[in-house]
Scaffold this motif. Structure first.
Motif, short mmCIF file in Angstrom:
data_model
loop_
_atom_site.label_atom_id
_atom_site.label_comp_id
_atom_site.label_asym_id
_atom_site.label_seq_id
_atom_site.Cartn_x
_atom_site.Cartn_y
_atom_site.Cartn_z
N SER A 1 5.35 7.09 51.26
CA SER A 1 6.14 5.86 51.27
C SER A 1 5.60 4.89 50.23
O SER A 1 4.40 4.80 50.00
CB SER A 1 6.11 5.21 52.65
OG SER A 1 6.80 5.99 53.58
N VAL A 2 6.51 4.15 49.62
CA VAL A 2 6.16 3.13 48.65
C VAL A 2 6.33 1.77 49.31
O VAL A 2 7.34 1.53 49.98
CB VAL A 2 7.06 3.24 47.40
CG1 VAL A 2 6.76 2.12 46.41
CG2 VAL A 2 6.90 4.60 46.74
N LYS A 3 5.38 0.89 49.12
CA LYS A 3 5.47 -0.43 49.76
C LYS A 3 6.63 -1.22 49.17
O LYS A 3 6.69 -1.46 47.96
CB LYS A 3 4.17 -1.20 49.57
CG LYS A 3 4.17 -2.55 50.28
CD LYS A 3 2.80 -3.15 50.37
CE LYS A 3 2.83 -4.42 51.22
NZ LYS A 3 1.50 -5.01 51.39
N GLN A 4 7.57 -1.63 50.02
CA GLN A 4 8.73 -2.40 49.60
C GLN A 4 8.40 -3.89 49.68
O GLN A 4 7.97 -4.39 50.73
CB GLN A 4 9.94 -2.07 50.47
CG GLN A 4 10.26 -0.59 50.57
CD GLN A 4 10.61 0.03 49.24
OE1 GLN A 4 11.41 -0.52 48.47
NE2 GLN A 4 10.04 1.19 48.94
N VAL A 5 8.60 -4.60 48.58
CA VAL A 5 8.22 -6.01 48.50
C VAL A 5 9.47 -6.85 48.26
O VAL A 5 10.23 -6.61 47.31
CB VAL A 5 7.20 -6.25 47.36
CG1 VAL A 5 6.77 -7.72 47.36
CG2 VAL A 5 6.00 -5.34 47.51
N THR A 6 9.69 -7.83 49.13
CA THR A 6 10.78 -8.78 48.99
C THR A 6 10.21 -10.19 48.98
O THR A 6 8.98 -10.38 49.00
CB THR A 6 11.80 -8.63 50.14
OG1 THR A 6 11.11 -8.85 51.39
CG2 THR A 6 12.41 -7.23 50.16
N LYS A 7 11.08 -11.17 48.99
CA LYS A 7 10.63 -12.56 48.94
C LYS A 7 9.76 -12.92 50.15
O LYS A 7 8.82 -13.71 50.03
CB LYS A 7 11.85 -13.49 48.86
CG LYS A 7 11.52 -14.95 48.68
CD LYS A 7 12.75 -15.77 48.37
CE LYS A 7 13.74 -15.72 49.51
NZ LYS A 7 14.90 -16.63 49.28
N SER A 8 10.06 -12.32 51.28
CA SER A 8 9.35 -12.67 52.51
C SER A 8 7.88 -12.23 52.51
O SER A 8 7.04 -12.87 53.13
CB SER A 8 10.07 -12.07 53.73
OG SER A 8 10.18 -10.66 53.60
N ASN A 9 7.55 -11.13 51.84
CA ASN A 9 6.16 -10.67 51.82
C ASN A 9 5.58 -10.64 50.40
O ASN A 9 4.59 -9.96 50.15
CB ASN A 9 6.04 -9.28 52.46
CG ASN A 9 6.76 -8.19 51.67
OD1 ASN A 9 7.68 -8.49 50.90
ND2 ASN A 9 6.38 -6.95 51.85
N PHE A 10 6.20 -11.38 49.50
CA PHE A 10 5.78 -11.34 48.09
C PHE A 10 4.39 -11.95 47.89
O PHE A 10 3.55 -11.39 47.18
CB PHE A 10 6.80 -12.06 47.21
CG PHE A 10 6.41 -12.16 45.76
CD1 PHE A 10 6.28 -11.01 45.00
CD2 PHE A 10 6.14 -13.39 45.17
CE1 PHE A 10 5.92 -11.09 43.66
CE2 PHE A 10 5.78 -13.48 43.84
CZ PHE A 10 5.67 -12.32 43.08
N SER A 11 4.11 -13.09 48.51
CA SER A 11 2.83 -13.77 48.28
C SER A 11 1.65 -12.90 48.70
O SER A 11 0.68 -12.74 47.96
CB SER A 11 2.80 -15.10 49.05
OG SER A 11 3.80 -15.97 48.56
N ASP A 12 1.73 -12.31 49.90
CA ASP A 12 0.65 -11.45 50.36
C ASP A 12 0.52 -10.19 49.51
O ASP A 12 -0.59 -9.74 49.19
CB ASP A 12 0.87 -11.07 51.83
CG ASP A 12 0.77 -12.27 52.76
OD1 ASP A 12 0.15 -13.27 52.36
OD2 ASP A 12 1.35 -12.21 53.87
N SER A 13 1.67 -9.61 49.14
CA SER A 13 1.66 -8.39 48.34
C SER A 13 1.10 -8.66 46.94
O SER A 13 0.46 -7.79 46.35
CB SER A 13 3.07 -7.81 48.24
OG SER A 13 3.56 -7.46 49.51
#
Length: 626
Positions: free
Chosen positions: A27-39
């Motif tokens: 699986s590839v980590k999916q990054v959106t606006k909601s978890n962007f800062s932590d990612s």
């Protein structure tokens, strides 16, 4: 099917007990606006410890018409104009990034797939109000379960570096003035002296009014304090947060510099800020009074923190691009020709007009770029290798170079999502090629001249990619087969106006008996349904054909074809159509308009004559793919 492909492509030291475990393993980590800062913090850590960074893009399309696609007859110049058009028209929705480490036969990868959407979050009309979509691309994304609603509402926005500069001006936020700027070399004028003395007097009286104690006990002292408060108000006293400040109106950048130099006398407790105008100049200088050196340092840190938070909000996903650029890590791609014009257009600045200017700008951001398509060609001529899985299979059958893939993190919250898998395939494929070609990853940072020359052979090969890249709709790479050869642009002729429904073979048969010029060997290839290319193996035959078709003494069946509407043009006409932006649906229409346009490129004729393209007898545009 995805699990079978993954099992065939990748090796792992951990045995997979069932299908579910295998699917989560890759699986590839999916990054959106909601978890962007932590990612972003996690990505920064992985990037700093990596050797390379692989990238893979998913756009809403790549070409609006068949001939807009980079093809075998394109020079680097015309190929760049085509990819420049696509980069400006279509939108980037997914950007997969994977920092990875190669240690012997082991690859440790940290894959991220960022979901993007050009949202105007700052209400300044940027980054984009509209873009084009290609139905086949959206269909492919939908089949993979892509959530378009999530992309639109939770996709990460961004601004390019050029757009960021414009945005800061439009927002009008104060900017700290650097007192270390170089003094003006021009002598001060009388007007400069008068302006400086007037401002110095205002600052002196304002500062005195602010620092004088207001704790009075007698009525006379209270009246004196009231007078000083009124004087401070008249002099322009304001508040910047909890600190007193005053505003100095300026008419030019020259006056800004004069004010800055004058404030050096008061710099122990004063901080100067520029107030920009919407047009890009400076409207005023705001001077803030601090209570001590410690308070001044605290205020400057507060300004820096506010600026950093503002920059993060403005830049959005571009923070990732800036981190990659600052790291100077080599970037690995499977489609340099199409990917990096998009990256430059969306995150750096508008694309330059020429390919040389683009390459110069690109290298300043990404000094080392590896294209696995180009590296694969170093192995030798290949047959029936049209995709990364096929290329990996080819290497497995001919070379012993085992590679173990280890993924640093899973994405259990995104079960079933397969977006961004290509970036892992690129990591694996690149590691395999490095093993076969004896490229040592640790030598990338070496200062040895021999190592540097070897890396230069494999990196930054944009012009080579221009001549051979033929990307298919599903993102596969095209490896040239048999024996391609270089053909001068002088030996090419574009034909259009022939009957509908003719194949390349049928058109060649008709031409063979139409004139003596076609008695020698030549090739015919369809560019689209309206136009074909004729390649002569005999020097000067192409110019002879153009002369014959434009003369009144034309005879034979070729005369009948011309009377029915057959037209011809040389490569300069095609180049002119691309340079003028005549991106019609049919190439025939574009060549008609270019033929009717005065030749503005006659001065570059010598350059065009020396241009060559790669030609292969088995090359044929697949109309089903188009």
């Amino acid at each position: 099917m995805a699990a079978l492909i993954g099992r065939r492509l990748f090796c792992t030291k951990i045995c997979q007990k069932n299908h579910e475990q295998h699917r989560l393993q890759w699986s590839v980590k999916q990054v959106t606006k909601s978890n962007f800062s932590d990612s972003l913090l996690e990505f920064k850590s992985h990037l700093s410890s990596s050797d390379f960074v692989a990238v893979s893009l998913q756009n809403t399309g790549s070409f609006s018409a068949a001939w807009h696609r980079v093809s075998f007859f394109d020079t680097p110049e015309t190929a760049y104009l085509k990819v420049r058009l696509a980069a400006e028209r279509f939108q980037l929705l997914q950007f997969a990034v994977c920092p990875f480490i190669i240690s012997g036969s082991r690859v440790t990868a940290h894959p991220y797939n960022f979901h993007l959407f050009p949202r105007d979050e700052l209400n300044i009309g940027m980054p984009s109000y509209s873009f084009l979509c290609q139905s086949s691309y959206l269909t492919a994304m939908a089949r993979q379960g892509f959530d378009f609603n999530a992309c639109i509402y939770d996709g990460i926005s961004y601004l390019s570096r050029a757009q960021e500069s414009v945005a800061k001006v439009r927002m009008g936020n104060p900017v700290a003035i650097n007192h270390d700027m170089e003094p003006s070399s021009s002598p001060p004028t009388v007007a400069d002296t008068v302006f400086v003395e007037r401002v110095k007097s205002r600052v002196k009286h304002w500062k005195k009014a602010c620092t004088d104690s207001s704790s009075r006990k007698t009525d006379g002292e209270r009246c004196e304090a009231l007078v000083k408060s009124l004087r401070k108000l008249v002099l322009g006293g304001e508040q910047y947060g909890s600190r007193p400040c005053m505003t100095i109106d300026v008419c030019s950048e020259r006056q800004v510099q004069l004010v800055s130099e004058m404030l050096v006398d008061f710099s122990d407790d004063l901080v100067a800020l520029k107030i920009p105008t919407k047009g890009g100049g400076t409207q005023a200088v705001r001077v803030v009074l601090t209570s001590s050196k410690e308070d001044k340092s605290l205020f400057e840190r507060e300004l820096q923190k506010v600026e950093e938070e503002q920059n993060k909000k403005i830049r959005g996903f571009r923070e990732v691009i800036d981190l990659i650029s600052a790291s100077q890590k080599p970037v690995v791609s499977h489609n340099t020709l199409n990917d990096f014009p998009v990256i430059h257009s969306k995150f750096i600045a508008p694309l330059p007009l020429s390919v040389d200017e683009f390459l110069h700008s690109l290298r300043s951001v990404f000094p080392h770029i590896f294209d696995v398509n180009h590296l694969m060609k170093e192995i030798g001529p290949l047959e029936n290798v049209t995709s990364i899985p096929a290329a990996v299979s080819y290497l497995k059958n001919r070379f012993f170079a085992p590679i173990d893939m280890e993924i640093s993190h899973g994405a259990s919250q995104d079960d079933g999502k397969i977006h961004g898998q290509n970036v892992l395939r690129i990591c694996y494929f690149f590691a395999k090629l490095c093993s076969v070609l004896k490229i040592v990853p640790g030598a990338i940072q070496s200062s040895d001249e021999n190592v540097t020359s070897l890396l230069d052979k494999y990196t930054n090969v944009f012009k080579s990619c221009c001549r051979s890249s033929q990307e298919s709709v599903d993102g596969a790479i095209r490896i040239w087969t048999k024996n391609p050869r270089n053909v001068s642009c002088e030996d090419l002729v574009f034909l259009w106006g022939f009957r509908d429904g003719l194949s390349a073979g049928m058109l060649k048969s008709l031409l063979q008996g139409s004139h003596d010029l076609f008695s020698d060997e030549f090739d015919v290839r369809l560019v689209d349904k309206s136009c074909a290319i004729v390649v002569f193996h005999q020097t000067n035959a192409s110019q002879a054909l153009l002369d014959v078709m434009s003369s009144e003494g034309i005879t034979g069946s070729l005369r009948e074809f011309v009377s029915e509407g057959l037209r011809a043009a040389g490569y300069e006409t095609y180049k002119r159509a691309c340079s003028l932006g005549l991106w019609e649906t049919d190439l025939a229409c574009a060549l008609d308009k270019a033929s009717a346009t005065p030749d503005c490129f006659s001065q570059s004729g010598s350059e065009a004559k020396s241009s060559e393209i790669s030609w292969c007898n088995d090359l044929m545009i697949n109309m089903d793919d188009l």
